[in-house]
Design a protein around this motif. Structure first.
Motif, PDB file in Angstrom:
ATOM      1  N   ALA A  69       0.831  -1.203   0.000  1.00 56.63           N
ATOM      2  CA  ALA A  69       0.000   0.000   0.000  1.00 56.63           C
ATOM      3  C   ALA A  69       0.869   1.258   0.000  1.00 56.63           C
ATOM      4  CB  ALA A  69      -0.930  -0.006   1.205  1.00 56.63           C
ATOM      5  N   CYS A  70       1.949   1.234   0.779  1.00 58.52           N
ATOM      6  CA  CYS A  70       2.856   2.383   0.813  1.00 58.52           C
ATOM      7  C   CYS A  70       3.565   2.569  -0.517  1.00 58.52           C
ATOM      8  CB  CYS A  70       3.886   2.204   1.931  1.00 58.52           C
ATOM      9  SG  CYS A  70       3.231   2.296   3.609  1.00 58.52           S
ATOM     10  N   ARG A  71       4.026   1.489  -1.085  1.00 55.78           N
ATOM     11  CA  ARG A  71       4.749   1.565  -2.356  1.00 55.78           C
ATOM     12  C   ARG A  71       3.825   2.057  -3.482  1.00 55.78           C
ATOM     13  NH1 ARG A  71       6.454  -3.095  -2.019  1.00 55.78           N
ATOM     14  NH2 ARG A  71       8.448  -2.663  -0.985  1.00 55.78           N
ATOM     15  N   THR A  72       2.606   1.549  -3.485  1.00 58.91           N
ATOM     16  CA  THR A  72       1.633   1.996  -4.485  1.00 58.91           C
ATOM     17  C   THR A  72       1.330   3.478  -4.314  1.00 58.91           C
ATOM     18  OG1 THR A  72       0.631  -0.200  -4.619  1.00 58.91           O
ATOM     19  CG2 THR A  72      -0.704   1.660  -5.369  1.00 58.91           C
ATOM     20  N   ASN A  73       1.222   3.917  -3.072  1.00 62.51           N
ATOM     21  CA  ASN A  73       0.979   5.328  -2.791  1.00 62.51           C
ATOM     22  C   ASN A  73       2.086   6.197  -3.377  1.00 62.51           C
ATOM     23  OD1 ASN A  73      -0.156   7.661  -1.564  1.00 62.51           O
ATOM     24  ND2 ASN A  73       1.162   7.404   0.227  1.00 62.51           N
ATOM     25  N   LEU A  74       3.321   5.772  -3.184  1.00 58.13           N
ATOM     26  CA  LEU A  74       4.460   6.527  -3.703  1.00 58.13           C
ATOM     27  C   LEU A  74       4.479   6.519  -5.229  1.00 58.13           C
ATOM     28  CD1 LEU A  74       7.157   8.013  -3.226  1.00 58.13           C
ATOM     29  CD2 LEU A  74       8.254   5.759  -3.048  1.00 58.13           C
ATOM     30  N   GLU A  75       4.290   5.359  -5.816  1.00 53.80           N
ATOM     31  CA  GLU A  75       4.397   5.232  -7.265  1.00 53.80           C
ATOM     32  C   GLU A  75       3.273   5.959  -7.996  1.00 53.80           C
ATOM     33  OE1 GLU A  75       4.532   1.018  -7.787  1.00 53.80           O
ATOM     34  OE2 GLU A  75       6.659   0.858  -7.226  1.00 53.80           O
ATOM     35  N   GLU A  76       2.085   5.935  -7.421  1.00 54.11           N
ATOM     36  CA  GLU A  76       0.939   6.534  -8.104  1.00 54.11           C
ATOM     37  C   GLU A  76       0.805   8.030  -7.845  1.00 54.11           C
ATOM     38  OE1 GLU A  76      -2.556   4.374  -7.033  1.00 54.11           O
ATOM     39  OE2 GLU A  76      -2.055   2.628  -8.285  1.00 54.11           O
ATOM     40  N   ASN A  77       1.438   8.528  -6.790  1.00 54.02           N
ATOM     41  CA  ASN A  77       1.196   9.915  -6.406  1.00 54.02           C
ATOM     42  C   ASN A  77       2.417  10.816  -6.462  1.00 54.02           C
ATOM     43  OD1 ASN A  77      -1.721   9.914  -5.595  1.00 54.02           O
ATOM     44  ND2 ASN A  77      -0.982   8.255  -4.282  1.00 54.02           N
ATOM     45  N   VAL A  78       3.576  10.291  -6.858  1.00 54.46           N
ATOM     46  CA  VAL A  78       4.755  11.122  -7.087  1.00 54.46           C
ATOM     47  C   VAL A  78       5.189  10.906  -8.532  1.00 54.46           C
ATOM     48  CG1 VAL A  78       7.114  11.651  -6.408  1.00 54.46           C
ATOM     49  CG2 VAL A  78       5.444  10.988  -4.665  1.00 54.46           C
ATOM     50  N   ASP A  84      12.891  11.160 -10.235  1.00 56.37           N
ATOM     51  CA  ASP A  84      13.986  11.475  -9.325  1.00 56.37           C
ATOM     52  C   ASP A  84      13.455  11.764  -7.916  1.00 56.37           C
ATOM     53  OD1 ASP A  84      16.832  12.188  -8.723  1.00 56.37           O
ATOM     54  OD2 ASP A  84      15.902  14.138  -8.326  1.00 56.37           O
ATOM     55  N   LEU A  85      12.379  12.530  -7.828  1.00 64.75           N
ATOM     56  CA  LEU A  85      11.785  12.801  -6.519  1.00 64.75           C
ATOM     57  C   LEU A  85      11.277  11.507  -5.890  1.00 64.75           C
ATOM     58  CD1 LEU A  85      10.851  14.772  -4.316  1.00 64.75           C
ATOM     59  CD2 LEU A  85       8.738  15.100  -5.631  1.00 64.75           C
ATOM     60  N   ARG A  86      10.662  10.669  -6.700  1.00 64.51           N
ATOM     61  CA  ARG A  86      10.161   9.387  -6.201  1.00 64.51           C
ATOM     62  C   ARG A  86      11.299   8.540  -5.659  1.00 64.51           C
ATOM     63  NH1 ARG A  86       7.171   8.139 -10.398  1.00 64.51           N
ATOM     64  NH2 ARG A  86       8.674   6.742 -11.403  1.00 64.51           N
ATOM     65  N   ARG A  87      12.419   8.543  -6.372  1.00 63.62           N
ATOM     66  CA  ARG A  87      13.588   7.769  -5.906  1.00 63.62           C
ATOM     67  C   ARG A  87      14.073   8.294  -4.557  1.00 63.62           C
ATOM     68  NH1 ARG A  87      18.652   9.031  -5.773  1.00 63.62           N
ATOM     69  NH2 ARG A  87      18.354  10.878  -7.095  1.00 63.62           N
ATOM     70  N   ARG A  88      14.133   9.614  -4.424  1.00 64.69           N
ATOM     71  CA  ARG A  88      14.647  10.178  -3.176  1.00 64.69           C
ATOM     72  C   ARG A  88      13.673  10.014  -2.013  1.00 64.69           C
ATOM     73  NH1 ARG A  88      15.991  15.918  -3.660  1.00 64.69           N
ATOM     74  NH2 ARG A  88      14.459  16.068  -5.348  1.00 64.69           N
ATOM     75  N   LEU A  89      12.413   9.817  -2.317  1.00 67.96           N
ATOM     76  CA  LEU A  89      11.411   9.595  -1.269  1.00 67.96           C
ATOM     77  C   LEU A  89      11.200   8.111  -0.967  1.00 67.96           C
ATOM     78  CD1 LEU A  89       8.710  12.232  -2.301  1.00 67.96           C
ATOM     79  CD2 LEU A  89      10.110  12.267  -0.215  1.00 67.96           C
ATOM     80  N   THR A  90      11.999   7.256  -1.591  1.00 68.01           N
ATOM     81  CA  THR A  90      11.855   5.813  -1.382  1.00 68.01           C
ATOM     82  C   THR A  90      12.728   5.349  -0.220  1.00 68.01           C
ATOM     83  OG1 THR A  90      11.413   5.449  -3.746  1.00 68.01           O
ATOM     84  CG2 THR A  90      12.120   3.540  -2.440  1.00 68.01           C
ATOM     85  N   PRO A  91      12.145   4.760   0.813  1.00 68.19           N
ATOM     86  CA  PRO A  91      12.934   4.286   1.960  1.00 68.19           C
ATOM     87  C   PRO A  91      13.802   3.084   1.587  1.00 68.19           C
ATOM     88  CG  PRO A  91      10.598   4.516   2.505  1.00 68.19           C
ATOM     89  CD  PRO A  91      10.707   4.579   1.012  1.00 68.19           C
ATOM     90  N   ASN A  92      14.852   2.875   2.371  1.00 68.46           N
ATOM     91  CA  ASN A  92      15.741   1.727   2.149  1.00 68.46           C
ATOM     92  C   ASN A  92      15.670   0.735   3.302  1.00 68.46           C
ATOM     93  OD1 ASN A  92      17.018   3.146   4.153  1.00 68.46           O
ATOM     94  ND2 ASN A  92      18.971   3.370   3.077  1.00 68.46           N
ATOM     95  N   TYR A  93      14.509   0.677   3.945  1.00 70.34           N
ATOM     96  CA  TYR A  93      14.305  -0.238   5.073  1.00 70.34           C
ATOM     97  C   TYR A  93      12.863  -0.750   5.007  1.00 70.34           C
ATOM     98  CZ  TYR A  93      12.220   4.053   6.839  1.00 70.34           C
ATOM     99  OH  TYR A  93      11.458   5.189   6.956  1.00 70.34           O
ATOM    100  N   ARG A  94      12.527  -1.727   5.842  1.00 75.09           N
ATOM    101  CA  ARG A  94      11.196  -2.305   5.826  1.00 75.09           C
ATOM    102  C   ARG A  94      10.155  -1.331   6.361  1.00 75.09           C
ATOM    103  NH1 ARG A  94      10.981  -7.865   6.038  1.00 75.09           N
ATOM    104  NH2 ARG A  94       8.843  -7.556   5.290  1.00 75.09           N
ATOM    105  N   ALA A  95       8.972  -1.394   5.809  1.00 73.55           N
ATOM    106  CA  ALA A  95       7.875  -0.562   6.307  1.00 73.55           C
ATOM    107  C   ALA A  95       7.575  -0.908   7.757  1.00 73.55           C
ATOM    108  CB  ALA A  95       6.622  -0.769   5.458  1.00 73.55           C
ATOM    109  N   ALA A  96       7.256   0.126   8.544  1.00 71.23           N
ATOM    110  CA  ALA A  96       6.883   0.020   9.968  1.00 71.23           C
ATOM    111  C   ALA A  96       8.072  -0.215  10.884  1.00 71.23           C
ATOM    112  CB  ALA A  96       5.822  -1.055  10.205  1.00 71.23           C
ATOM    113  N   CYS A  97       9.313  -0.238  10.318  1.00 70.71           N
ATOM    114  CA  CYS A  97      10.490  -0.302  11.181  1.00 70.71           C
ATOM    115  C   CYS A  97      10.560   0.968  12.025  1.00 70.71           C
ATOM    116  CB  CYS A  97      11.746  -0.465  10.334  1.00 70.71           C
ATOM    117  SG  CYS A  97      13.262  -0.673  11.274  1.00 70.71           S
ATOM    118  N   LYS A  98      10.263   2.105  11.379  1.00 70.97           N
ATOM    119  CA  LYS A  98      10.005   3.345  12.095  1.00 70.97           C
ATOM    120  C   LYS A  98       8.492   3.457  12.285  1.00 70.97           C
ATOM    121  CE  LYS A  98      13.802   5.953   9.918  1.00 70.97           C
ATOM    122  NZ  LYS A  98      14.460   6.564  11.081  1.00 70.97           N
TER     123      LYS A  98
END
Length: 481
Positions: free
Chosen positions: A257-266, A270-284
């Protein structure tokens, strides 16, 4: 002889404790609060865009549901107003002691002797600490922080005297606070620069307003209001709370759901790449927003991912040598989530200091009590399940457990009660082992982690939390005759 209680903290948990004491016929208590008013985090935080990331219908006392919330996730001022209204309804005014910070609590001759910052004292039989978790602002260790010539303040100490319209605003941090501030200011300022160290997973939760018809329905039908409370409670328990402790299917749904949100709404790659986390969701702590990504794409907003080298008189200089000129700098850098009762000096039996007991790590018995500190209890203490559920319900469950222990003293079965060392050690060994299977130890940096890298959270299910807090196992306690 009646027993006297001291409640430390006038936020959500402190107000709850006062109400429950009054409902049990206990009137001899005081609520000590270091600030000038009640509300805790909702009193301290007033930044633009502030709202709760727990649905309003469940972010309320189970016995005092509110029918007329304005939004699914209501703004901070409305939540503050809720707690003020509840305190007034239950006639707590005479019990508050504002501007009265407890600096020392010492157990002596079977009672707790309290020292207040202004020199006053009190002697009580029970101490219930409702000091909260997120109330000590964390300031970044960045060279030159004091050199900035514009307005600079922490998001939890927002300076409303500083004009923002048409100005250049910098925000350091990308937690829940920053992600609420950005959409609130994007159309007001001339330029907003978000300095990002770590990208966040963002779950696209909408925040619709409740219509007047819906409010009227909840007002006239307590059953429907209860159903909404039960629905949102169950949704947290059955989805997110399971994902963070090892349910891979639920975690995958959240990540998708998070990944789809990023891909569909950014739109910009380049901005999408920089807003992409490099860890598992909910770790934070998971971010919930459907307005952050649209705001980040507005012409007035810039994302900076180069590290900060230093802060200068005119702005923030990043490690690529660029000076980002600013008029206002906001430090949305969170809180020290491990301070708990500090800086209060707590001295238990035989001169034992809580600071010494917690020198290596904050450890408690089931989050609510510590060996050697009789009749001394905590709400939302170490390893409470605050990352999983509504903290209001957590406090209610913990307080019911604590009051069962207090009843042993009030009923004359013992003079004082405290957990045994062995029981506390056994609980914390099991807790640390269980934490190895949670999402919080998969490699990200978050305020959940203490100095030893251990998450200060509850690693088991909500069902287990309810079962373990249903009634105390008295074999785990020392009951002083």
């Amino acid at each position: 002889m009646s027993k006297r209680f001291a409640i430390i903290g006038a936020g959500m948990s402190g107000i709850l404790t006062a109400i429950k004491l009054k409902q049990r016929g206990i009137r001899d208590f005081a609520i000590y609060e270091k600030a000038g008013g009640l509300g805790g985090t909702w009193r301290d935080n007033t930044y633009p865009g502030l709202s709760c990331d727990v649905p309003s219908h469940v972010y309320a006392y189970s016995f005092e549901l509110k029918a007329d919330w304005s939004h699914r996730f209501s703004p901070g001022a409305e939540i503050q107003g809720y707690f003020e209204g509840v305190a007034k309804k239950y006639e707590l005014d005479s019990h508050f002691r504002f501007n009265s910070e407890i600096v020392r609590a010492e157990y002596c001759d079977g009672r707790w002797h309290l020292s207040i910052k202004d020199g006053a004292t009190d002697v009580v039989d029970f101490v219930i600490c409702a000091t909260g978790v997120l109330h000590h602002p964390a300031y970044p260790d960045i060279p030159g922080l004091g050199d900035f010539e514009g307005a600079c303040f922490h998001s939890a100490r927002w300076d409303h005297s500083v004009p923002l319209e048409g100005r250049r605003i910098g925000i350091i941090g990308t937690g829940s606070t920053a992600i609420q501030i950005v959409p609130a200011l994007a159309d007001t300022v001339s330029k907003l620069t978000l300095f990002q160290r770590t990208a966040q997973w963002v779950l696209p939760f909408a925040n619709p307003a409740y219509s007047e018809d819906e409010k009227a329905m909840y007002h006239t039908s307590p059953e429907r209001l209860q159903q909404s409370y039960d629905f949102w409670s169950a949704r947290f328990v059955d989805t997110f709370a399971r994902a963070v402790i090892g349910d891979q299917d639920e975690l995958r749904k959240i990540e998708d759901a998070c990944r789809t949100n990023l891909e569909e709404n950014v739109a910009d790659p380049d901005l999408r790449r920089r807003l992409t986390p490099n860890y598992r969701a909910a770790c934070k702590r998971l971010i919930m927003s459907d307005t952050f990504y649209p705001a980040m794409q507005k012409p007035s907003v810039a994302l900076v991912t180069d590290g900060i080298d230093r802060i200068e008189a005119g702005g923030v200089r990043t490690k690529d040598g660029v000076l980002h000129e600013l008029d206002v700098l906001v430090l949305a850098t969170g809180f020290d989530g491990h301070a708990f009762l500090r800086p209060m000096d707590v001295v238990g039996e035989s001169g034992r200091r809580l600071a010494d007991a917690w020198a290596q790590a904050n450890e408690a018995y089931r989050s609510v009590a510590v060996p050697g500190f009789p009749n001394f209890f905590m709400l939302v203490g170490p390893n409470s399940p605050i990352g999983n559920f509504s903290v209001v319900l957590i406090s209610e469950i913990q307080l019911a457990y604590i009051l069962q222990l207090a009843d042993l003293v009030l009923g004359g079965k013992c003079r004082a009660v405290a957990p045994k060392e062995e029981a506390t050690r056994r609980f914390n060994v099991a807790l640390r082992e269980a934490l190895k299977g949670t999402i919080w130890v998969t490699g990200c940096r978050s305020w959940y982690l203490d100095r030893n890298g251990n998450p200060a959270l509850w690693p088991w299910s909500f069902g287990r939390f309810r079962r373990e807090m249903d009634s105390p196992d008295l074999a785990d306690f020392n009951l002083a005759a």
